[in-house]
Design an enzyme around this catalytic site. Structure first.
Site, PDB file in Angstrom:
ATOM      1  N   SER A  66      -6.681   9.040   8.910  1.00 19.27           N
ATOM      2  CA  SER A  66      -6.593  10.165   9.830  1.00 19.27           C
ATOM      3  C   SER A  66      -7.163   9.790  11.201  1.00 19.27           C
ATOM      4  O   SER A  66      -6.669   8.874  11.846  1.00 19.27           O
ATOM      5  CB  SER A  66      -7.289  11.383   9.226  1.00 19.27           C
ATOM      6  N   ASP A 180      -1.940  13.559   5.322  1.00 17.95           N
ATOM      7  CA  ASP A 180      -3.254  13.031   5.707  1.00 17.95           C
ATOM      8  C   ASP A 180      -3.923  12.244   4.579  1.00 17.95           C
ATOM      9  O   ASP A 180      -4.080  12.740   3.460  1.00 17.95           O
ATOM     10  CB  ASP A 180      -4.151  14.202   6.114  1.00 17.95           C
TER      11      ASP A 180
END
Length: 296
Positions: A66, A180
């Site tokens: 991320s 993610d």
């Protein structure tokens, strides 16, 4: 042409030329950073990178999840820490996503990929300055997806940053819906080790949780604190495989507070400075192991 020299234990190990390391001692231990997710808290990763440069310790490879993938990918692509700071300070949340009619998310984060292509010196894994891995999650199987070595790094970073619910899942060439990487590896230690590192230094910007909340006073607060407990337990399983863990004290800063970038960088740099004796000890131990193996 800017040059600087890197010494470890008073020994010249590398020369840095225009932000690229040229090894002098090819036998030295290789160090990888495993940079956690954390949204705006990712600014702390830049402070960690500044500390490594100031102490003359080369970062040979990076794995990121991320926000860690965005910062790590920028550094691997050849941006200097000052350029990463300028890049990050110019970003706004509205730049990273656009509203969509999809039922899979509120926004598409394709604009993030566009920004990366425009600002990074290299956007394919094989063209990066140092080895880099971005971690995402396969929404269907729940498996960790590590993207490295070859292919589109800009796409990989976008996928690693696709927070489910907010952003539409990113579909790769195999038809996998990627979201993610924090769902499966908030601190990507295994991915960093797989790059070939002798020493892995993990950076966890979520260790302090959500101190800004104080004692939960609502259902939402209780749910968020419960989520942080689960995340901390999952993170512990990952970071225990690192040689050193850097834990910036940023729990008082919300994940959306991009305007506090300077403070986050300072706290990241301070945490890295505190960990430097342990990092140097880990490198010395790894060098000793390599010597023992070569003499055997």
């Amino acid at each position: 042409m800017a040059k600087s020299y890197v010494f470890v234990e008073s020994k010249l190990v590398a020369v840095m030329v225009d932000n690229s390391y040229i090894d002098v001692d090819s036998s030295r231990p290789r160090l990888a950073l495993a940079l956690s997710g954390g949204a705006a808290r990712g600014f702390a990763h830049v402070g960690v990178l500044r500390a490594f440069e100031r102490h003359g310790i080369p970062v040979d490879m990076i794995a990121g999840t991320s926000a860690g993938a965005l910062v790590g990918g920028a550094y691997a692509a050849g941006l200097t820490t000052n350029e990463i700071i300028a890049f990050g300070q110019g970003l706004r949340w509205r730049d990273l996503g656009r509203m969509t009619l999809s039922r899979s998310g509120l926004q598409s984060n394709s604009s993030l990929e566009t920004i990366i292509r425009a600002r990074f010196p290299a956007t394919r894994f094989e063209d990066l300055r140092i080895p880099f891995a971005a971690v995402a999650a396969d929404l269907h199987s729940g498996e960790q997806v590590v993207m490295s070595e070859r292919g589109d790094a800009a796409f990989a970073i976008r996928a690693s940053c696709a927070l489910p619910g907010l952003y539409v899942p990113v579909v790769d060439e195999r038809g996998r819906q990627l979201v993610d990487g924090g769902l499966v590896a908030i601190v990507p230690v295994a991915a960093a080790r797989a790059l070939g590192a002798d020493v892995v230094v993990a950076v966890d910007v979520n260790f302090e949780g959500a101190k800004f909340l104080g004692t939960p006073q609502s259902v939402l607060g209780v749910l968020l604190q419960s989520f942080m407990i689960v995340q901390r337990a999952a993170t512990a399983a990952h970071v225990q495989r690192a040689d050193v863990v850097i834990r910036p004290r940023v729990g008082h800063i919300r994940w959306d507070e991009m305007r506090r970038g300077d403070e986050l960088m300072r706290l990241g740099e301070e945490a890295a400075d505190e960990a430097m004796p342990e990092i140097k000890s880990a490198l010395a131990s790894a060098a000793g192991r390599d010597c023992s193996l070569s003499e055997a």
